[in-house]
Write a protein that holds these residues in place. Structure first.
Motif, PDB file in Angstrom:
ATOM      1  N   UNK A  55      49.823  58.526  46.758  1.00  0.00           N
ATOM      2  CA  UNK A  55      49.057  57.387  46.807  1.00  0.00           C
ATOM      3  C   UNK A  55      49.828  56.269  47.521  1.00  0.00           C
ATOM      4  N   UNK A  56      51.285  56.080  47.420  1.00  0.00           N
ATOM      5  CA  UNK A  56      51.969  55.139  48.066  1.00  0.00           C
ATOM      6  C   UNK A  56      52.025  55.537  49.464  1.00  0.00           C
ATOM      7  N   UNK A  57      52.086  56.884  49.982  1.00  0.00           N
ATOM      8  CA  UNK A  57      52.097  57.246  51.291  1.00  0.00           C
ATOM      9  C   UNK A  57      50.568  56.907  52.000  1.00  0.00           C
ATOM     10  N   UNK A  58      49.706  56.943  51.280  1.00  0.00           N
ATOM     11  CA  UNK A  58      48.186  56.659  51.877  1.00  0.00           C
ATOM     12  C   UNK A  58      48.191  55.052  52.153  1.00  0.00           C
ATOM     13  N   UNK A  59      48.688  54.354  51.144  1.00  0.00           N
ATOM     14  CA  UNK A  59      48.550  52.788  51.100  1.00  0.00           C
ATOM     15  C   UNK A  59      49.502  52.174  52.111  1.00  0.00           C
ATOM     16  N   UNK A  60      50.675  52.871  52.201  1.00  0.00           N
ATOM     17  CA  UNK A  60      51.500  52.365  53.380  1.00  0.00           C
ATOM     18  C   UNK A  60      51.113  52.641  54.752  1.00  0.00           C
ATOM     19  N   UNK A  61      50.112  53.494  55.110  1.00  0.00           N
ATOM     20  CA  UNK A  61      49.881  53.949  56.364  1.00  0.00           C
ATOM     21  C   UNK A  61      48.366  53.655  56.900  1.00  0.00           C
ATOM     22  N   UNK A  62      47.473  53.762  55.764  1.00  0.00           N
ATOM     23  CA  UNK A  62      46.000  53.606  56.078  1.00  0.00           C
ATOM     24  C   UNK A  62      45.704  52.020  56.295  1.00  0.00           C
ATOM     25  N   UNK A  63      45.202  51.779  57.512  1.00  0.00           N
ATOM     26  CA  UNK A  63      44.842  50.137  57.570  1.00  0.00           C
ATOM     27  C   UNK A  63      43.606  49.759  56.951  1.00  0.00           C
ATOM     28  N   UNK A  64      42.850  50.524  56.320  1.00  0.00           N
ATOM     29  CA  UNK A  64      41.859  50.171  55.611  1.00  0.00           C
ATOM     30  C   UNK A  64      41.824  50.026  54.007  1.00  0.00           C
ATOM     31  N   UNK A  65      42.900  50.589  53.749  1.00  0.00           N
ATOM     32  CA  UNK A  65      43.157  50.497  52.062  1.00  0.00           C
ATOM     33  C   UNK A  65      43.908  49.218  51.872  1.00  0.00           C
ATOM     34  N   UNK A  66      43.160  48.561  50.714  1.00  0.00           N
ATOM     35  CA  UNK A  66      43.946  47.346  50.027  1.00  0.00           C
ATOM     36  C   UNK A  66      44.762  47.753  48.751  1.00  0.00           C
ATOM     37  N   UNK A  67      44.255  48.682  48.320  1.00  0.00           N
ATOM     38  CA  UNK A  67      45.218  48.903  46.950  1.00  0.00           C
ATOM     39  C   UNK A  67      44.699  50.520  46.401  1.00  0.00           C
ATOM     40  N   UNK A  68      45.495  51.097  45.774  1.00  0.00           N
ATOM     41  CA  UNK A  68      45.234  52.113  44.893  1.00  0.00           C
ATOM     42  C   UNK A  68      45.872  52.082  43.622  1.00  0.00           C
ATOM     43  N   UNK A  69      44.766  52.571  42.479  1.00  0.00           N
ATOM     44  CA  UNK A  69      44.964  52.340  41.367  1.00  0.00           C
ATOM     45  C   UNK A  69      45.014  53.767  40.629  1.00  0.00           C
ATOM     46  N   UNK A  70      46.157  54.080  39.693  1.00  0.00           N
ATOM     47  CA  UNK A  70      45.664  55.007  38.619  1.00  0.00           C
ATOM     48  C   UNK A  70      44.768  54.784  37.586  1.00  0.00           C
ATOM     49  N   UNK A  71      43.353  55.357  37.767  1.00  0.00           N
ATOM     50  CA  UNK A  71      42.157  54.930  37.137  1.00  0.00           C
ATOM     51  C   UNK A  71      42.316  55.419  35.629  1.00  0.00           C
ATOM     52  N   UNK A  72      42.152  54.465  34.907  1.00  0.00           N
ATOM     53  CA  UNK A  72      42.102  54.758  33.330  1.00  0.00           C
ATOM     54  C   UNK A  72      40.966  54.494  32.689  1.00  0.00           C
ATOM     55  N   UNK A  73      39.919  53.996  33.326  1.00  0.00           N
ATOM     56  CA  UNK A  73      38.702  53.809  32.881  1.00  0.00           C
ATOM     57  C   UNK A  73      37.698  53.168  33.814  1.00  0.00           C
ATOM     58  N   UNK A  74      36.381  53.604  33.767  1.00  0.00           N
ATOM     59  CA  UNK A  74      35.561  52.752  34.707  1.00  0.00           C
ATOM     60  C   UNK A  74      34.042  52.848  34.032  1.00  0.00           C
ATOM     61  N   UNK A  75      32.993  52.072  34.588  1.00  0.00           N
ATOM     62  CA  UNK A  75      31.725  52.400  33.866  1.00  0.00           C
ATOM     63  C   UNK A  75      30.807  51.180  34.393  1.00  0.00           C
ATOM     64  N   UNK A  76      29.575  51.249  33.733  1.00  0.00           N
ATOM     65  CA  UNK A  76      28.599  50.184  34.228  1.00  0.00           C
ATOM     66  C   UNK A  76      28.585  49.091  33.326  1.00  0.00           C
ATOM     67  N   UNK A  77      29.454  49.434  32.307  1.00  0.00           N
ATOM     68  CA  UNK A  77      29.800  48.202  31.261  1.00  0.00           C
ATOM     69  C   UNK A  77      30.986  48.345  30.679  1.00  0.00           C
ATOM     70  N   UNK A  78      31.438  47.340  30.074  1.00  0.00           N
ATOM     71  CA  UNK A  78      32.488  47.367  29.430  1.00  0.00           C
ATOM     72  C   UNK A  78      32.692  48.170  28.016  1.00  0.00           C
ATOM     73  N   UNK A  79      31.597  48.384  27.461  1.00  0.00           N
ATOM     74  CA  UNK A  79      31.513  49.445  26.487  1.00  0.00           C
ATOM     75  C   UNK A  79      31.822  50.921  26.895  1.00  0.00           C
ATOM     76  N   UNK A  80      31.458  51.105  28.049  1.00  0.00           N
ATOM     77  CA  UNK A  80      31.550  52.497  28.457  1.00  0.00           C
ATOM     78  C   UNK A  80      32.916  52.611  29.339  1.00  0.00           C
ATOM     79  N   UNK A  81      33.426  51.619  29.683  1.00  0.00           N
ATOM     80  CA  UNK A  81      34.840  51.545  30.141  1.00  0.00           C
ATOM     81  C   UNK A  81      36.048  51.580  29.318  1.00  0.00           C
ATOM     82  N   UNK A  82      35.804  50.893  28.129  1.00  0.00           N
ATOM     83  CA  UNK A  82      36.509  51.220  26.837  1.00  0.00           C
ATOM     84  C   UNK A  82      36.480  52.437  26.292  1.00  0.00           C
ATOM     85  N   UNK A  83      35.477  52.915  26.100  1.00  0.00           N
ATOM     86  CA  UNK A  83      35.445  54.595  25.760  1.00  0.00           C
ATOM     87  C   UNK A  83      36.213  55.531  26.470  1.00  0.00           C
ATOM     88  N   UNK A  84      35.928  55.214  27.852  1.00  0.00           N
ATOM     89  CA  UNK A  84      36.810  56.227  28.877  1.00  0.00           C
ATOM     90  C   UNK A  84      38.424  55.672  28.818  1.00  0.00           C
TER      91      UNK A  84
END
Length: 475
Positions: A55-84
């Protein structure tokens, strides 16, 4: 074990994101697990990586990357996000006891007011984070980002209008920020020691360098080098570079002093440094520019093939500067007989100050010749990266010149409305070097044929360009 990651891209050059990402991953031997269906118009993409280092190599070289996260949760609502997020407790529990941290709440296409940011943070209290808050240099940065739909120019959104009506919300640990984007400012054309009206903008030239897999020890050539924009960015990543152009004034800078011999200029105390080399010195890459040549690329002096790791160029297509090749427009016969001894009336082409005549070089012919030249000059596995302008209404995939020894890697459109330019990346397959012309002998007429005339006519014939009869009339 794979690491689920979220990449946030800069909201520019949508079609260039995946080709650049895949190119840098290939260059560094990084295994990418990308979903089959990706909406390139959205700046977020979930992928699996093998490690944080990737992830650090890609972020240090790709011109179009703003940031990279280790993804712990996501969803269309906070309820779904917290569950994941709770399901992924093993990913974050190890940081919860004694790690310094800070918590950021952001949004794409929106601005979240501070009171709501605080309330969002409080919904994560079940994580029982016990470490000390450190806003300056935390060991872990927690980032929660809401993605809102782009309403375009048809509607002006009030500052907090629609807050909470997000498309998706993401949460995780910040692994790396996109530091490569700082190079856009470094290579800004307006701050360059030498540039011209056709100089490539810095962000695009950096993207081209990444597509060419520029890296230390590689040898890269630009056959239409102009003022050298591609050379600087490729050299920035450690490649040795060289360039050529039919008009030497583009490379060295205009001025009558260049008609003088080099020794005469030095005796007169005049600057003998070519314009390209002045800019290269400004960027600290002058030692990586091997040489600059003046010749017609259709009559090049490269006698051996398989020389270069990449060929990268933005061929002239007649809007700001037209392509030229040696020859007379009126097809007049040149007297090539040597003059008799002592004859002061020697033919012009045999005189020391002779400048050969040039004639227009049609873009569709140039594109075919460029692919053929690349087959001859590239090593197996080497890349050709070039821009090809086209009329959007009439473009077809077969417009890209093909060759049996070249494989199409990517074809990304930069859209300007009626027309656009395509960043085409090809890779040379294993096989002998050859100078045979590219396979483009069908009756198909590409949309970029006579591009200059179409551009200055305002693309009035765009709707008829697919009709071969119309094309024949225009020819």
């Amino acid at each position: 074990m794979t690491l689920p990651c979220l990449i946030q891209f800069a909201q520019v050059h949508e079609q260039f994101r995946l080709p650049e990402l895949r190119s840098i991953a290939e260059l560094n031997g990084i295994q990418l697990d990308i979903p089959e269906e990706v909406d390139v118009k959205r700046p977020f993409m979930i992928i699996n990586l093998s490690s944080e280092d990737d992830a650090k190599i890609l972020a240090a070289r790709c011109i179009l990357i703003k940031n990279v996260l280790e993804l712990w949760g996501h969803g269309e609502s906070y309820e779904v996000l917290h569950g994941r997020n709770k399901e992924n407790m093993p990913l974050w529990q190890r940081y919860a006891t004694d790690t310094t941290f800070k918590f950021l709440v952001t949004a794409y296409n929106h601005s979240i007011h501070k009171a709501r940011q605080k309330s969002i943070m409080e919904t994560f209290d079940y994580m029982a984070w016990e470490g000390r808050i450190d806003l300056a240099s935390p060991e872990v940065t927690l980032l929660c980002t809401e993605e809102y739909r782009d309403r375009g120019n048809s509607h002006t959104r009030a500052k907090h209008e629609g807050e909470g009506s997000f498309r998706q919300v993401y949460f995780g640990r910040l692994l790396a920020e996109g530091t490569a984007r700082d190079l856009i400012q470094k290579f800004d054309v307006k701050q360059r020691a030498y540039y011209g009206n056709t100089s490539m903008e810095s962000e695009i030239s950096l993207l081209m360098a990444n597509q060419a897999l520029s890296a230390p020890g590689r040898l890269i050539y630009d056959p239409f080098v102009g003022t050298g924009s591609t050379l600087y960015t490729c050299a920035q990543f450690g490649s040795y570079v060289c360039g050529s152009d039919i008009d030497g004034r583009q490379m060295r800078g205009k001025g009558g002093v260049w008609l003088l011999q080099l020794s005469e200029r030095r005796l007169m105390g005049l600057d003998v440094t070519p314009g390209i080399m002045r800019s290269a010195a400004q960027y600290g890459v002058a030692s990586l520019i091997l040489d600059l040549f003046t010749f017609d690329v259709t009559r090049h002096p490269w006698r051996s093939g398989g020389i270069f790791d990449a060929i990268i160029t933005d061929p002239p297509y007649g809007v700001r500067a037209g392509a030229k090749r040696l020859g007379k427009k009126d097809k007049a016969v040149i007297n090539d007989k040597p003059p008799k001894p002592g004859n002061a009336d020697a033919p012009a082409h045999l005189r020391p100050n002779y400048i050969p005549p040039t004639k227009p070089y049609e873009l569709s012919e140039l594109a075919v010749d460029l692919v053929a030249l690349s087959v001859h000059l590239l090593k197996p596995g080497g890349r050709l990266v070039f821009f090809l302008p086209t009329v959007n209404e009439a473009y077809q995939d077969v417009d890209i010149p093909l060759h049996p020894h070249m494989k199409l890697v990517s074809n990304s459109l930069q859209d300007f409305g009626n027309w656009g330019r395509r960043l085409v990346t090809m890779e040379k397959l294993s096989g002998p070097a050859t100078t045979d012309p590219a396979i483009a002998t069908t009756i198909h007429v590409p949309a970029h044929k006579d591009f200059r005339e179409k551009y200055f006519s305002g693309f009035r014939h765009a709707m008829n360009l697919k009709d071969p009869n119309m094309m024949n009339e225009r020819r």
